[in-house]
Design an enzyme around this catalytic site. Structure first.
Site, PDB file in Angstrom:
ATOM      1  N   PHE A   1       3.743   3.626  -2.728  1.00 56.10           N
ATOM      2  CA  PHE A   1       3.233   4.962  -3.050  1.00 56.10           C
ATOM      3  C   PHE A   1       4.302   6.005  -2.742  1.00 56.10           C
ATOM      4  CE2 PHE A   1       1.255   8.910  -1.607  1.00 56.10           C
ATOM      5  CZ  PHE A   1       0.521   9.252  -2.732  1.00 56.10           C
ATOM      6  N   PHE A   2       4.909   5.903  -1.569  1.00 54.63           N
ATOM      7  CA  PHE A   2       5.898   6.901  -1.203  1.00 54.63           C
ATOM      8  C   PHE A   2       7.204   6.740  -1.969  1.00 54.63           C
ATOM      9  CE2 PHE A   2       8.911   9.264   1.409  1.00 54.63           C
ATOM     10  CZ  PHE A   2       8.279  10.489   1.352  1.00 54.63           C
TER      11      PHE A   2
ATOM     12  N   GLY B   1       0.828  -1.197   0.000  1.00 54.15           N
ATOM     13  CA  GLY B   1       0.000   0.000   0.000  1.00 54.15           C
ATOM     14  C   GLY B   1       0.855   1.236   0.000  1.00 54.15           C
ATOM     15  N   GLU B   2       1.028   1.840   1.190  1.00 51.39           N
ATOM     16  CA  GLU B   2       1.754   3.102   1.290  1.00 51.39           C
ATOM     17  C   GLU B   2       3.241   3.017   0.926  1.00 51.39           C
ATOM     18  OE1 GLU B   2      -0.449   2.049   3.540  1.00 51.39           O
ATOM     19  OE2 GLU B   2      -2.010   3.549   3.240  1.00 51.39           O
ATOM     20  N   PRO B   3       3.963   1.956   1.242  1.00 49.52           N
ATOM     21  CA  PRO B   3       5.398   1.956   0.898  1.00 49.52           C
ATOM     22  C   PRO B   3       5.679   2.194  -0.587  1.00 49.52           C
ATOM     23  CG  PRO B   3       4.979   0.254   2.505  1.00 49.52           C
ATOM     24  CD  PRO B   3       3.635   0.789   2.082  1.00 49.52           C
TER      25      PRO B   3
END
Length: 153
Positions: A84-85, A80-82
């Protein structure tokens, strides 16, 4: 394949977030946005979203093999977020490219501080290069200080 697609999509979304998705609010810098405080580009019609052809041509994604997850769909991993960043790496690569362009125009100021705000839109990149073209666009002189549009914040 499910997880790889999620990782690729999140990375491209993050790259778009740091390079194209500029929010423009009604303020002193943008008096045409009325009323003040209103968001001009409040949807995908108002700013450029990354598309499938914005993904890198070579995109290597590997996941830990042999680590089954019996409680998830097709043994999918939590992604998810990893990724994305990780799209922020695109912003820093653009910043390094602008720094190299400025160093080629102004060798004496090659180590000068470069302040650059996200998103690194094409307009911000062009002006941050601080060359003759950028100087003509802002009605000034070319120089290592450049021109930093700050946006609505």
């Amino acid at each position: 394949a499910l997880d790889v697609g999620q990782i690729e999509g999140a990375f491209v979304q993050g790259a778009g977030w740091t390079t194209t998705e500029e929010l423009i609010w009604g303020d002193e810098q943008h008096p045409w946005v009325r009323p003040q405080g209103k968001l001009l580009n409040s949807g995908p019609g108002g700013y450029k979203l990354p598309a499938f052809n914005d993904a890198p041509r070579t995109f290597n994604v590997r996941l830990l093999s042999g680590a089954d997850n019996p409680v998830a769909v097709h043994s999918s991993k939590a992604v998810g977020e990893p990724p994305f960043f990780l799209g922020a790496s695109v912003f820093f690569a653009v910043r390094n490219a602008v720094r190299a362009a400025r160093a080629s125009h102004f060798p004496d100021a090659a180590d000068a501080h470069l302040e650059m705000y996200s998103p690194a839109t094409s307009e911000r990149i062009r002006l941050a290069c601080a060359d003759k073209i950028a100087a003509a666009a802002i009605g000034g002189e070319a120089g290592p200080a450049g021109f930093q549009p700050k946006g609505s914040f």
